[in-house]
Design a protein around this motif. Sequence first.
Motif, PDB file in Angstrom:
ATOM      1  N   LEU A  32      26.692  30.285  -4.935  1.00  0.00           N
ATOM      2  CA  LEU A  32      27.554  31.289  -4.296  1.00  0.00           C
ATOM      3  C   LEU A  32      28.066  30.789  -2.947  1.00  0.00           C
ATOM      4  CD1 LEU A  32      25.749  34.688  -5.000  1.00  0.00           C
ATOM      5  CD2 LEU A  32      28.043  34.030  -5.748  1.00  0.00           C
ATOM      6  N   ARG A  33      27.186  30.160  -2.158  1.00  0.00           N
ATOM      7  CA  ARG A  33      27.613  29.628  -0.861  1.00  0.00           C
ATOM      8  C   ARG A  33      28.644  28.504  -1.041  1.00  0.00           C
ATOM      9  NH1 ARG A  33      22.171  30.427   0.133  1.00  0.00           N
ATOM     10  NH2 ARG A  33      21.665  28.241  -0.206  1.00  0.00           N
ATOM     11  N   LEU A  34      28.405  27.620  -2.007  1.00  0.00           N
ATOM     12  CA  LEU A  34      29.373  26.552  -2.276  1.00  0.00           C
ATOM     13  C   LEU A  34      30.726  27.131  -2.705  1.00  0.00           C
ATOM     14  CD1 LEU A  34      27.446  23.769  -4.202  1.00  0.00           C
ATOM     15  CD2 LEU A  34      28.705  23.509  -2.072  1.00  0.00           C
ATOM     16  N   ASP A  35      30.675  28.114  -3.590  1.00  0.00           N
ATOM     17  CA  ASP A  35      31.894  28.742  -4.088  1.00  0.00           C
ATOM     18  C   ASP A  35      32.642  29.417  -2.940  1.00  0.00           C
ATOM     19  OD1 ASP A  35      33.585  29.491  -6.395  1.00  0.00           O
ATOM     20  OD2 ASP A  35      32.945  31.535  -5.912  1.00  0.00           O
ATOM     21  N   ARG A  36      31.930  30.142  -2.113  1.00  0.00           N
ATOM     22  CA  ARG A  36      32.549  30.835  -0.976  1.00  0.00           C
ATOM     23  C   ARG A  36      33.205  29.830  -0.036  1.00  0.00           C
ATOM     24  NH1 ARG A  36      28.277  32.454   2.485  1.00  0.00           N
ATOM     25  NH2 ARG A  36      28.639  30.369   3.272  1.00  0.00           N
ATOM     26  N   ASP A  37      32.471  28.776   0.330  1.00  0.00           N
ATOM     27  CA  ASP A  37      33.024  27.770   1.245  1.00  0.00           C
ATOM     28  C   ASP A  37      34.235  27.077   0.639  1.00  0.00           C
ATOM     29  OD1 ASP A  37      31.049  28.432   3.029  1.00  0.00           O
ATOM     30  OD2 ASP A  37      29.870  26.609   2.709  1.00  0.00           O
ATOM     31  N   TRP A  38      34.181  26.782  -0.661  1.00  0.00           N
ATOM     32  CA  TRP A  38      35.297  26.131  -1.325  1.00  0.00           C
ATOM     33  C   TRP A  38      36.520  27.042  -1.341  1.00  0.00           C
ATOM     34  CZ3 TRP A  38      37.729  27.122  -6.153  1.00  0.00           C
ATOM     35  CH2 TRP A  38      38.628  26.125  -6.541  1.00  0.00           C
ATOM     36  N   ARG A  39      36.314  28.322  -1.587  1.00  0.00           N
ATOM     37  CA  ARG A  39      37.429  29.269  -1.639  1.00  0.00           C
ATOM     38  C   ARG A  39      38.030  29.520  -0.260  1.00  0.00           C
ATOM     39  NH1 ARG A  39      38.278  31.080  -6.492  1.00  0.00           N
ATOM     40  NH2 ARG A  39      36.651  30.710  -8.003  1.00  0.00           N
ATOM     41  N   LEU A  40      37.219  29.359   0.788  1.00  0.00           N
ATOM     42  CA  LEU A  40      37.732  29.546   2.146  1.00  0.00           C
ATOM     43  C   LEU A  40      38.542  28.343   2.622  1.00  0.00           C
ATOM     44  CD1 LEU A  40      34.667  31.209   3.910  1.00  0.00           C
ATOM     45  CD2 LEU A  40      36.816  32.289   3.208  1.00  0.00           C
ATOM     46  N   ARG A  41      38.350  27.218   1.949  1.00  0.00           N
ATOM     47  CA  ARG A  41      39.096  26.007   2.286  1.00  0.00           C
ATOM     48  C   ARG A  41      40.581  26.286   2.119  1.00  0.00           C
ATOM     49  NH1 ARG A  41      41.234  21.815  -0.594  1.00  0.00           N
ATOM     50  NH2 ARG A  41      40.505  22.581  -2.578  1.00  0.00           N
ATOM     51  N   ASP A  42      41.375  25.696   2.946  1.00  0.00           N
ATOM     52  CA  ASP A  42      42.827  25.869   2.890  1.00  0.00           C
ATOM     53  C   ASP A  42      43.347  25.412   1.530  1.00  0.00           C
ATOM     54  OD1 ASP A  42      45.542  26.021   3.319  1.00  0.00           O
ATOM     55  OD2 ASP A  42      45.612  24.299   4.668  1.00  0.00           O
ATOM     56  N   PRO A  43      43.866  26.359   0.703  1.00  0.00           N
ATOM     57  CA  PRO A  43      44.343  25.965  -0.622  1.00  0.00           C
ATOM     58  C   PRO A  43      45.527  25.002  -0.561  1.00  0.00           C
ATOM     59  CG  PRO A  43      44.730  28.313  -0.255  1.00  0.00           C
ATOM     60  CD  PRO A  43      44.018  27.773   0.953  1.00  0.00           C
ATOM     61  N   GLY A  44      46.215  24.937   0.576  1.00  0.00           N
ATOM     62  CA  GLY A  44      47.319  24.006   0.715  1.00  0.00           C
ATOM     63  C   GLY A  44      46.862  22.591   1.038  1.00  0.00           C
ATOM     64  N   ALA A  45      45.611  22.455   1.459  1.00  0.00           N
ATOM     65  CA  ALA A  45      45.077  21.131   1.782  1.00  0.00           C
ATOM     66  C   ALA A  45      44.874  20.347   0.496  1.00  0.00           C
ATOM     67  CB  ALA A  45      43.751  21.278   2.521  1.00  0.00           C
ATOM     68  N   PRO A  46      45.033  19.052   0.568  1.00  0.00           N
ATOM     69  CA  PRO A  46      44.853  18.241  -0.642  1.00  0.00           C
ATOM     70  C   PRO A  46      43.427  18.363  -1.180  1.00  0.00           C
ATOM     71  CG  PRO A  46      45.709  16.916   1.184  1.00  0.00           C
ATOM     72  CD  PRO A  46      45.401  18.265   1.709  1.00  0.00           C
ATOM     73  N   SER A  47      43.311  18.443  -2.481  1.00  0.00           N
ATOM     74  CA  SER A  47      42.002  18.539  -3.116  1.00  0.00           C
ATOM     75  C   SER A  47      41.346  17.168  -3.149  1.00  0.00           C
ATOM     76  CB  SER A  47      42.148  19.075  -4.541  1.00  0.00           C
ATOM     77  OG  SER A  47      42.809  18.114  -5.336  1.00  0.00           O
ATOM     78  N   ALA A  48      40.085  17.127  -3.505  1.00  0.00           N
ATOM     79  CA  ALA A  48      39.362  15.855  -3.625  1.00  0.00           C
ATOM     80  C   ALA A  48      40.033  14.975  -4.680  1.00  0.00           C
ATOM     81  CB  ALA A  48      37.902  16.117  -3.979  1.00  0.00           C
ATOM     82  N   ILE A  49      40.483  15.584  -5.766  1.00  0.00           N
ATOM     83  CA  ILE A  49      41.164  14.837  -6.827  1.00  0.00           C
ATOM     84  C   ILE A  49      42.484  14.268  -6.300  1.00  0.00           C
ATOM     85  CG2 ILE A  49      42.351  15.078  -9.060  1.00  0.00           C
ATOM     86  CD1 ILE A  49      39.389  14.999  -9.396  1.00  0.00           C
ATOM     87  N   ALA A  50      43.228  15.083  -5.568  1.00  0.00           N
ATOM     88  CA  ALA A  50      44.496  14.607  -5.013  1.00  0.00           C
ATOM     89  C   ALA A  50      44.259  13.454  -4.051  1.00  0.00           C
ATOM     90  CB  ALA A  50      45.239  15.748  -4.325  1.00  0.00           C
ATOM     91  N   ASN A  51      43.232  13.566  -3.215  1.00  0.00           N
ATOM     92  CA  ASN A  51      42.909  12.479  -2.281  1.00  0.00           C
ATOM     93  C   ASN A  51      42.529  11.209  -3.036  1.00  0.00           C
ATOM     94  OD1 ASN A  51      43.383  13.955   0.033  1.00  0.00           O
ATOM     95  ND2 ASN A  51      41.276  14.682   0.179  1.00  0.00           N
ATOM     96  N   LEU A  52      41.740  11.334  -4.083  1.00  0.00           N
ATOM     97  CA  LEU A  52      41.328  10.183  -4.880  1.00  0.00           C
ATOM     98  C   LEU A  52      42.531   9.530  -5.559  1.00  0.00           C
ATOM     99  CD1 LEU A  52      39.047   8.441  -6.020  1.00  0.00           C
ATOM    100  CD2 LEU A  52      38.790  10.121  -7.841  1.00  0.00           C
ATOM    101  N   ARG A  53      43.386  10.346  -6.141  1.00  0.00           N
ATOM    102  CA  ARG A  53      44.591   9.816  -6.791  1.00  0.00           C
ATOM    103  C   ARG A  53      45.474   9.081  -5.790  1.00  0.00           C
ATOM    104  NH1 ARG A  53      45.634  15.066 -10.427  1.00  0.00           N
ATOM    105  NH2 ARG A  53      44.297  14.474 -12.159  1.00  0.00           N
ATOM    106  N   GLU A  54      45.628   9.673  -4.605  1.00  0.00           N
ATOM    107  CA  GLU A  54      46.440   9.035  -3.574  1.00  0.00           C
ATOM    108  C   GLU A  54      45.873   7.685  -3.176  1.00  0.00           C
ATOM    109  OE1 GLU A  54      47.520   9.897   1.052  1.00  0.00           O
ATOM    110  OE2 GLU A  54      47.516  11.628  -0.306  1.00  0.00           O
ATOM    111  N   ARG A  55      44.542   7.598  -2.998  1.00  0.00           N
ATOM    112  CA  ARG A  55      43.904   6.326  -2.645  1.00  0.00           C
ATOM    113  C   ARG A  55      44.093   5.297  -3.758  1.00  0.00           C
ATOM    114  NH1 ARG A  55      38.458   8.732  -0.914  1.00  0.00           N
ATOM    115  NH2 ARG A  55      37.816   7.589  -2.741  1.00  0.00           N
TER     116      ARG A  55
END
Length: 161
Positions: free
Chosen positions: A131-154
């Motif tokens: 629940l804490r992980l889910d809450r923190d993840w949902r509070l993250r800026d949805p416009g910010a690049p995701s981990a997958i997007a960052n990996l793809r970019e690299r």
Amino acid sequence: MGNSRLTMAEPLTINPRIIEALYSEALVLADDVRDAFTLSGRIEEAAGAEDLARIALSSEGLRTTTRMMHAIAWLLNHRAYFSGELSEFQLRRHGRLSRDMRRSDPGQSDILPIEIRRLVGATERFYDRLLRLDRDWRLRDPGAPSAIANLRERLERRISA
């Protein structure tokens, strides 16, 4: 020393390694729950016991099993996201962890053997971590690049270099 404090204060981001570790932990807990609440070995034990004890065992078994199935479903959704099978939009929309999961009933759990009470408590703590992980993840800026997007970019930068 100042940098480590800053890092400690930041919420953890969800990444494939964390999800895989939690998934492994969830499978072990779910297996323990199945073993603890399997009625085949407990019918004889409960046959001479009060109806209240049988009801407590059934109720706590159902609550605990449901809690772990929700946890595993949440983890599977995140695994699908990290493997590219779900978009972040789909995960945010359909990968929600229920905050209304019922806790153990103290009146019923007091009747159960200590090993089962410990296991139920372990599943509640595990679910609270998710629940804490889910809450923190949902509070993250949805416009910010995701981990997958960052990996793809690299990867794209390395391939084009």
